[in-house]
Design an enzyme around this catalytic site. Structure first.
Site, short mmCIF file in Angstrom:
data_model
loop_
_atom_site.label_atom_id
_atom_site.label_comp_id
_atom_site.label_asym_id
_atom_site.label_seq_id
_atom_site.Cartn_x
_atom_site.Cartn_y
_atom_site.Cartn_z
N LYS A 180 -74.85 2.23 -20.25
CA LYS A 180 -75.07 0.91 -20.84
C LYS A 180 -75.11 1.10 -22.36
CE LYS A 180 -77.39 -2.88 -22.12
NZ LYS A 180 -77.99 -3.19 -23.39
N GLY A 232 -83.20 5.51 -28.42
CA GLY A 232 -83.56 4.22 -29.02
C GLY A 232 -84.97 4.30 -29.56
N SER A 233 -85.65 3.18 -29.55
CA SER A 233 -86.98 3.13 -30.17
C SER A 233 -88.03 3.79 -29.27
CB SER A 233 -87.38 1.68 -30.42
OG SER A 233 -87.53 1.01 -29.19
N THR A 234 -89.10 4.23 -29.90
CA THR A 234 -90.20 4.83 -29.16
C THR A 234 -90.82 3.79 -28.21
OG1 THR A 234 -90.59 6.50 -30.82
CG2 THR A 234 -92.47 5.91 -29.45
N GLY A 237 -88.62 3.50 -25.31
CA GLY A 237 -88.66 4.80 -24.64
C GLY A 237 -89.87 4.90 -23.71
N GLU A 254 -84.58 10.41 -26.49
CA GLU A 254 -84.38 10.78 -27.89
C GLU A 254 -84.77 9.54 -28.69
OE1 GLU A 254 -83.55 11.00 -31.23
OE2 GLU A 254 -81.40 10.86 -30.84
N CYS A 288 -81.79 8.18 -36.63
CA CYS A 288 -83.07 8.76 -36.18
C CYS A 288 -83.46 9.94 -37.06
CB CYS A 288 -82.98 9.16 -34.71
SG CYS A 288 -81.61 10.25 -34.36
N GLU A 386 -90.94 4.12 -38.68
CA GLU A 386 -89.49 4.18 -38.79
C GLU A 386 -88.98 2.83 -39.28
OE1 GLU A 386 -87.04 4.45 -35.13
OE2 GLU A 386 -86.18 6.21 -36.13
P1 NDP Z 1 -84.32 -0.55 -28.57
O1 NDP Z 1 -84.99 0.74 -28.68
O2 NDP Z 1 -85.17 -1.74 -28.43
O3 NDP Z 1 -83.36 -0.45 -27.30
C1 NDP Z 1 -82.59 -1.52 -26.87
C2 NDP Z 1 -81.86 -1.06 -25.61
O4 NDP Z 1 -82.81 -0.68 -24.63
C3 NDP Z 1 -81.01 -2.13 -25.02
O5 NDP Z 1 -79.85 -1.52 -24.49
C4 NDP Z 1 -81.87 -2.68 -23.90
O6 NDP Z 1 -81.08 -3.17 -22.85
C5 NDP Z 1 -82.59 -1.44 -23.45
N1 NDP Z 1 -83.91 -1.71 -22.86
C6 NDP Z 1 -84.84 -2.59 -23.27
N2 NDP Z 1 -85.93 -2.53 -22.46
C7 NDP Z 1 -85.67 -1.56 -21.55
C8 NDP Z 1 -86.42 -1.01 -20.46
N3 NDP Z 1 -87.63 -1.44 -20.14
N4 NDP Z 1 -85.83 -0.03 -19.74
C9 NDP Z 1 -84.61 0.42 -20.05
N5 NDP Z 1 -83.86 -0.06 -21.06
C10 NDP Z 1 -84.40 -1.04 -21.80
O7 NDP Z 1 -83.30 -0.75 -29.71
P2 NDP Z 1 -83.12 -1.92 -30.78
O8 NDP Z 1 -81.71 -2.11 -30.93
O9 NDP Z 1 -83.92 -3.13 -30.43
O10 NDP Z 1 -83.74 -1.24 -32.08
C11 NDP Z 1 -85.10 -1.36 -32.39
C12 NDP Z 1 -85.55 -0.18 -33.21
O11 NDP Z 1 -85.29 1.02 -32.49
C13 NDP Z 1 -84.81 0.03 -34.52
O12 NDP Z 1 -85.35 -0.74 -35.53
C14 NDP Z 1 -85.00 1.51 -34.75
O13 NDP Z 1 -86.24 1.73 -35.39
C15 NDP Z 1 -85.07 2.11 -33.35
N6 NDP Z 1 -83.80 2.75 -32.95
C16 NDP Z 1 -83.80 4.09 -32.83
C17 NDP Z 1 -82.63 4.74 -32.52
C18 NDP Z 1 -82.54 6.23 -32.44
O14 NDP Z 1 -81.48 6.78 -32.68
N7 NDP Z 1 -83.60 6.92 -32.07
C19 NDP Z 1 -81.39 4.01 -32.32
C20 NDP Z 1 -81.51 2.58 -32.42
C21 NDP Z 1 -82.69 1.99 -32.72
P3 NDP Z 1 -81.45 -4.52 -22.06
O15 NDP Z 1 -81.83 -5.56 -23.07
O16 NDP Z 1 -80.19 -4.89 -21.35
O17 NDP Z 1 -82.53 -4.15 -21.07
#
Ligand code: NDP
Length: 495
Positions: A180, A232-234, A237, A254, A288, A386
């Site tokens: 996804k 993605g975000s903590t 995560g 990660e 990140c 972050e």
């Molecule tokens: P998020 O961390 O919020 O992740 C969004 C993704 O997670 C979407 O694909 C969403 O899909 C999915 N998701 C949401 N809830 C769940 C769940 N309970 N179980 C599984 N999957 C889930 O990213 P954002 O784009 O909202 O970014 C927010 C912040 O995250 C940024 O400001 C940044 O600080 C950080 N970030 C960190 C990254 C890194 O490389 N470590 C990369 C990107 C962002 P769906 O809605 O379909 O459920």
């Protein structure tokens, strides 16, 4: 403005491109140009069911996990070649959807191809171990078996690179996958899936569902998969880990970072300045590994901050498709608001805003100037959280021990750097820094051979390197009796 032929994309399930059952779709608009780049199918929970079922069947009954490693090696190497063949298309799509500069998108595509090349070699090295040291009557084998179906959820900042940090390693050992991509940047992942099919992967080995608002959570909570790998975000995560934990699935996370670079008084300042400006401006800070904190020896702190400002103000911000651009567009209005909120907090907390702190208005699109705060206290939110934007916090320290303490004082532990000509000091500090990657007199280089991941709230598990074999396999031991079995236990005699 026509910048791309608008594509209509469908889901990729069981080797076919199919519509979502609900028949809905969504558009991705370029954050730099405000034009529609592509349309995508909006998957629902029942599409996730179909994707997991396809991956499950490909794993349980299909040839992929049963192929000789050399056959998977050939497919993965071919994927690397196809990524290189489609380099320009992939980079343009990545730049348009994420807003990153085309030069950085091209580098990302090249790095992704390298990952497929490297992971291919692991397909031929995923073997286990043998023991003939357990006694004369036993010979034991320790074998690595592919874990099963892996759910991969990836973000928008390095879409092609991050999926390539996970997927080829999972495929190398014989797993199958449901992916996804972020709803902001699905294009390159869908194209990658087409390339994997073209390269000869078996039906159902790779499935892609697109959309937002529950697709990721349906994947994490789905009983048909064996593992979730999330970047993605903590905050999300933690939710992923909670859902997967209820089903006792394996989880690899990660997550975020607030990565400090420590600049000692004896550092090569020119090199450190370059790395600090690059570290916070690269990918507009949406990274990140962003070097979003710099800890500078107090004797140099003011001068260092002034020179950072001098260099950062010259970094070109603008159209991602212009080869000269170094900072492109911020990915979304939401992310721009996050950056603005943190900058307002930094001001409110009394940090000195030396540069930027505002949007760049170009007519269309979402752009933010490189921003430098000095006089930052370790307790301020701009020093701890972050931001995911081109915002640098400069902090001062007196001793290296204090620098390490400040560096370790956030919840994150993804990476850290130290700039000094005293290698003994560098090694001592490296041992004290609680982060998964430590760079000494360099910053942000990564290699497929080296494991990558975080301490503390920056994640769980490691990607890349030979360790990736362990991430996507489970171990089975098989004991063989050598010669006649000697009875050791007599029924009725439990002593
Ligand atoms: P998020 O961390 O919020 O992740 C969004 C993704 O997670 C979407 O694909 C969403 O899909 C999915 N998701 C949401 N809830 C769940 C769940 N309970 N179980 C599984 N999957 C889930 O990213 P954002 O784009 O909202 O970014 C927010 C912040 O995250 C940024 O400001 C940044 O600080 C950080 N970030 C960190 C990254 C890194 O490389 N470590 C990369 C990107 C962002 P769906 O809605 O379909 O459920």
């Amino acid at each position: 403005m026509t910048i791309i032929d608008i594509a209509d994309n469908r889901l990729i399930l069981n080797g076919q491109e199919v519509d979502a059952l609900g028949g809905e779709s969504f558009e991705r608009v370029s954050p730099a140009h405000d034009v529609v780049v592509a349309r995508y199918a909006q998957a629902g929970a029942e599409d996730v069911d179909r994707a997991v079922a396809a991956a499950r069947q490909a794993f349980d009954d299909g040839p992929w996990p049963r192929r000789a490693g050399v056959e998977r090696f050939r497919v993965l190497r071919r994927v690397a070649d196809l990524i290189r063949r489609d380099r320009d298309l992939l980079a343009r799509l990545e730049a348009l959807e994420s807003g990153k500069p085309i030069s950085q998108a091209l580098d990302e595509v090249d790095a992704a191809a390298e990952l497929w090349d490297y992971a291919a070699t692991l397909a031929r090295h995923a073997y286990g171990d043998a023991h003939n040291d357990l006694g004369a009557d036993v010979l034991a084998m320790v074998v690595n078996e592919p874990l099963g179906v892996v759910s991969i959820i990836t973000p928008w900042n390095f879409p092609l690179l991050i999926v390539s940090q996970k997927l080829p390693f999972a495929l190398a050992v014989g797993c199958t996958a449901v992916i996804k991509p972020s709803e902001l940047t699905p294009g390159t992942t869908l194209h990658l899936a087409r390339l994997i099919i073209e390269a000869g992967a078996d039906r159902g080995v790779v499935n892609v569902v697109t959309g937002a608002g529950g697709v990721g959570s349906a994947m994490a909570a789905h009983p048909g998969s064996d593992m979730v790998s999330f970047t993605g975000s903590t905050a999300v995560g933690r939710e992923v880990a909670a859902s997967a934990g209820r089903l006792l699935k394996r989880v690899e996370l990660e997550l975020g970072g607030k990565n400090p670079q420590i600049v000692c008084a004896d550092a090569d300042l020119d090199a450190a300045l370059d790395a600090v400006v690059f570290g916070v401006c690269f990918n507009a800070g949406e990274c990140c590994n962003s070097g979003s904190r710099v800890l500078v020896h107090r004797d140099l702190a003011d001068e260092f901050a002034a020179q950072v400002v001098e260099r950062a103000r010259r970094v070109p911000v603008g159209d991602p498709l212009d080869p000269a651009t170094k900072i492109g567009a911020i990915v979304s209005d939401e992310q721009l608001s996050v950056i603005e909120r943190y900058v307002a907090e930094g001001r409110g907390d009394g940090a000195d805003l030396l540069l930027g702190g505002d949007r760049l208005t170009t007519g269309a699109g979402r752009f933010y100037r490189p921003t430098v705060f000095a006089g930052v206290d370790p307790g301020m939110s701009i020093a701890r959280e972050e931001i995911f934007g081109p915002v640098l916090s400069v902090l001062a320290f007196d001793t290296l021990d204090e620098a390490v303490e400040i560096a370790n004082s956030t919840m994150y532990g993804l990476s850290a750097g130290i700039w000094t000509s005293d290698l003994n000091a560098a090694l001592t500090a490296s041992q004290g820094l609680r982060a998964g990657t430590i760079w000494v007199n360099r910053w942000m280089d990564g290699y497929p051979e080296l494991p990558f991941g975080g301490y503390k709230a920056s994640g769980e598990g490691r990607e890349l390197g030979r360790q990736a074999i362990t991430s996507f396999t489970q171990t089975k031991t098989i004991q063989l009796q050598v010669g006649a079995r000697r009875t050791r236990w007599v029924p009725g005699d439990m002593s």
